[in-house]
Design a protein around this motif. Structure first.
Motif, short mmCIF file in Angstrom:
data_model
loop_
_atom_site.label_atom_id
_atom_site.label_comp_id
_atom_site.label_asym_id
_atom_site.label_seq_id
_atom_site.Cartn_x
_atom_site.Cartn_y
_atom_site.Cartn_z
N GLY A 31 -33.90 -17.17 24.62
CA GLY A 31 -33.62 -16.56 23.32
C GLY A 31 -34.47 -15.36 23.02
N THR A 32 -35.51 -15.11 23.83
CA THR A 32 -36.37 -13.95 23.59
C THR A 32 -35.66 -12.70 24.09
OG1 THR A 32 -38.35 -15.29 23.86
CG2 THR A 32 -38.61 -12.91 24.06
N GLN A 33 -35.45 -11.76 23.17
CA GLN A 33 -34.85 -10.49 23.55
C GLN A 33 -35.89 -9.45 23.93
OE1 GLN A 33 -32.12 -9.15 20.55
NE2 GLN A 33 -30.54 -10.53 21.24
N GLN A 34 -37.04 -9.52 23.26
CA GLN A 34 -38.07 -8.52 23.51
C GLN A 34 -39.43 -9.03 23.05
OE1 GLN A 34 -37.29 -4.91 21.34
NE2 GLN A 34 -38.97 -3.79 22.25
N ALA A 55 -29.43 -13.87 19.57
CA ALA A 55 -28.30 -13.74 20.48
C ALA A 55 -27.46 -12.57 20.01
CB ALA A 55 -27.48 -15.03 20.50
N GLY A 56 -27.23 -11.64 20.92
CA GLY A 56 -26.43 -10.46 20.57
C GLY A 56 -27.08 -9.69 19.44
N PRO A 57 -26.28 -9.29 18.44
CA PRO A 57 -26.84 -8.50 17.34
C PRO A 57 -27.61 -9.32 16.30
CG PRO A 57 -24.50 -8.84 16.98
CD PRO A 57 -24.83 -9.45 18.33
#
Length: 159
Positions: A31-34, A55-57
């Protein structure tokens, strides 16, 4: 509470090396995007890690604060996710021969998660945490194998 266990075919020192590099959390934390910021003292008690999850946007900035740090043995974090409250994430590394028995306990501390705590939420969290431990184990085993190859070759790992 959601509890997961995984035998990782790497030593506790190798697993701890991954946990102690806050910049790498995005590689294994589902779940980590950044990773936005890592305290230079990570994973000392009080150090912070800021990440964007979602998730996504649909994203949310999250802060993890180290509450307990016993190098090579255990790391406990408090994850604060805005309006969703906070959760305790307790990681324990137990030597198992040359390997590591890794346990991960997740428990809501504050916010709506404390009221939704129970079978559906715990099941979802256990599945997510199982995915995280699979990723962590794969990275640790891959790096263990690369280190073993490097030890056999005086000029470093094979290309």
């Amino acid at each position: 509470m959601a509890r997961n266990r995984r035998l990782i075919l790497s030593s506790p020192a190798e697993v701890w090396h991954l946990l102690s590099d806050g910049h790498r959390y995005g590689e294994w934390v589902t779940g980590t995007q950044q990773v936005l910021a890592v305290d230079p003292h990570w994973p000392d008690v009080g150090a912070r890690l800021e990440v964007r999850v979602g998730a996504g946007p649909l994203t949310l900035d999250d802060t993890c604060v180290v509450r307990i740090s016993e190098p090579l043995h255990r790391l406990q974090l408090e994850a604060k996710a805005g309006p969703f409250g906070a959760a305790r994430i307790a990681m324990k590394l137990i030597p198992w021969g040359d390997n590591t028995l890794f346990t991960l306990d997740w428990h809501p501390l504050r916010g709506p998660g404390t009221r939704m705590h129970g079978l559906p939420v715990d099941y979802f969290v256990a599945v997510r945490n199982g995915m995280m431990l699979t990723k962590l184990a794969r990275i640790a085993v891959r790096e263990h194998a690369a280190g073993a190859r490097g030890a056999l070759h005086p000029l470093g790992p094979e290309p």
